[in-house]
Design an enzyme around this catalytic site. Structure first.
Site, mmCIF file in Angstrom:
data_model
loop_
_atom_site.group_PDB
_atom_site.id
_atom_site.type_symbol
_atom_site.label_atom_id
_atom_site.label_comp_id
_atom_site.label_asym_id
_atom_site.label_seq_id
_atom_site.Cartn_x
_atom_site.Cartn_y
_atom_site.Cartn_z
ATOM 1 N N GLU A 344 0.843 -1.202 0.000
ATOM 2 C CA GLU A 344 0.000 0.000 0.000
ATOM 3 C C GLU A 344 0.870 1.240 0.000
ATOM 4 O O GLU A 344 0.571 2.219 -0.668
ATOM 5 C CB GLU A 344 -0.919 0.001 1.231
ATOM 6 N N GLU A 345 1.967 1.206 0.778
ATOM 7 C CA GLU A 345 2.672 2.447 1.088
ATOM 8 C C GLU A 345 3.401 3.071 -0.095
ATOM 9 O O GLU A 345 3.432 4.279 -0.241
ATOM 10 C CB GLU A 345 3.669 2.213 2.234
HETATM 11 ZN ZN LIG Z 1 -1.500 2.801 5.797
#
Ligand SMILES: [Zn+2]
Length: 489
Positions: A344-345
């Protein structure tokens, strides 16, 4: 392990029926009674089981203490995938790993030093507290030295565009804690965040040799907050770092008095894409197993800390939904699908890969829930749904009343980064509506550690997601998809 059918009518369900908790339908009858929705007593039992379990917090401890930081491409992220997959198998879920290629960026040396500024006594320099942004390019090993062009916003950068070439741009946009204090932490993050996401690319386009960005955060402990920055297509990444708020203030004060010169060393590397996986764990539906309700969080984290609040708490709270259903031996109509997203990051590749894999069967993705707003207590639901769906969700909020999670905030915006591709395709999206006043105090810093998580607050998120997921999975007809609803108007 098969989880449907054969043990649903076992002793646990009979015992609960005997206690009058399950209502009058004998076990196994629900399949024929297509119009029933989840009853309030069942939702209350789910809430109470969620609030009284400690599985979620213990798993979070294992993730953060035994594995630690989990940036894409790291052996720690691989370990997290294996650990969480094993935990979900132990619960009896059907686990699969969905392969995803992820970016592989590795932090190097990082040092900043003000080597000249107005009124500098001979021999004096000032050390800065900074950390490279994800995706940052590198300086030469010995560093680079250049003048700082200090600006507050993009307008000021544009006005001083002619001065930028060959110099270092410093953006000083302050995180508005007043917004965060008033339930608008996401807005505060977005406002200051635009300088981290897009500031380095804009400065690079004007010829800057490096960029500094004031950290996005609400507490001042001289901690730099990392995070991803995004380059334009074809653009060469230049060195880009987050400065601690105090150091950003210092530069702005000095720069107001005259030229400031900075020596910067940043040596991160971008390696070839690495192999990773989304962890998918299905709690099989008893009637329509092909239709899914997703509960999720992301497995990866930044590298400075153990990612306890971002997003260890979210991914383990989502995983605990399956534990709660296991405890109560509940199998709703549809499959409840836990997803631990990868990357996600600094890429969002996990969410994208999942979306691509279900693009031909979007109607079977009946709803998606993601928790990724920190460890605060749940105040209710953040929901990307049609207006008509609000009434349908009333039993969920009624069931959550005793824990104070009664608010429903309906939005057209993103409620979770990994589920956003699904949202954009019309799938109803949800997140626990979390008290995020202090989320950005430690967000993406070295202080995002387990001690920041209150287990009771975490459990309010488990309860919110468990009640919601079960209710949605039990609905006779799924909530309308948003794109479809818009087309009907
Ligand atoms: Zn997050």
């Amino acid at each position: 392990m098969k989880t449907s059918g054969e043990h649903r009518g076992g002793w646990a369900a009979l015992t609960l029926c005997a206690l009058g908790i399950l209502g009058s339908a004998p076990p196994g009858k629900a399949a024929e009674s297509g119009a029933e929705v989840a009853d309030g007593a069942t939702l209350a039992r789910i809430r109470d089981a969620a609030m009284s379990q400690d599985w979620a917090f213990r798993r979070l401890g294992e993730l953060t203490d035994r594995i630690g930081p989990r940036l894409s491409g790291s052996p720690q992220l691989d370990a997290a995938v294996a650990q969480v997959a094993a935990a979900m198998r132990t619960l009896g879920a059907e686990v699969s790993l969905q392969p995803v290629k992820v970016p592989h960026w590795v932090r190097g040396a990082e040092q900043g030093e003000l080597v000249d500024f107005p009124g500098r006594p001979a021999g004096v320099t000032q050390q800065l507290h900074l950390t490279a942004l994800g995706g940052s390019g590198a300086t030469p090993a010995a560093g680079l030295t250049a003048r700082v062009i200090a600006v507050h916003d993009f307008e000021e950068l544009q006005a001083r565009a002619a001065e930028v070439r060959g110099n270092i741009v410093a953006f000083d946009s302050r995180f508005d804690q007043r917004l965060a204090d008033n339930g608008r932490a996401g807005d505060a993050y977005g406002q200051a965040g635009q300088y981290r996401f897009g500031g380095p690319a804009r400065a690079a386009a004007l010829g800057a040799v490096a960029v500094l960005v004031r950290s996005i955060g609400g507490a001042d402990y001289r901690l730099p907050h990392t995070g991803a920055t995004v380059w334009r297509d074809g653009q060469t990444a230049i060195p880009a770092a987050a400065l601690a708020a105090e150091d950003s203030d210092l530069i702005m004060r000095l720069a107001a008095a005259g030229p400031v010169v900075l020596k910067l060393v940043l040596t991160p590397r971008t390696l070839p894409d690495a192999d990773s996986s989304n962890v998918i764990a299905d709690w099989r539906g008893r009637e329509r197993p092909d239709e899914v309700v997703i509960v999720s969080g992301h497995l990866d984290s930044w590298d400075l800390a153990t990612g306890a609040t971002d997003d260890g708490v979210g991914v383990m709270a989502a995983a605990a939904v399956i534990e709660v259903l296991r405890q109560l031996d509940l199998h709703p109509r549809r499959t409840i699908r836990f997803v631990g997203w990868t990357n996600e990051e600094n890429g969002g590749r996990g969410g994208q890969a999942y979306f691509a894999s279900v693009a031909g069967s979007m109607a079977r993705q009946t709803a998606a829930i993601e928790s990724d707003e920190g460890a605060g207590r749940s105040l209710g639901l953040n929901a990307a749904i049609t207006a008509e769906s609000e009434q349908t969700l009333k039993p969920v909020l009624d069931a959550l009343r005793t824990i104070g999670a009664t608010a429903l905030s309906r939005t057209q915006g993103e409620v979770g980064a990994d589920i956003f591709p699904l949202q954009e395709a019309g799938v109803p999206g949800f997140a626990p509506l979390v008290d995020a006043r202090h989320y950005f105090d430690y967000h993406h810093t070295a202080a995002d550690t387990l001690d920041k998580v209150n287990p009771v607050d975490m459990n309010t998120q488990v309860a919110t997601m468990a009640v919601l997921a079960y209710y949605l999975a039990e609905l006779p007809t799924p909530l309308p998809q948003l794109a479809a609803a818009a087309r009907r108007r």
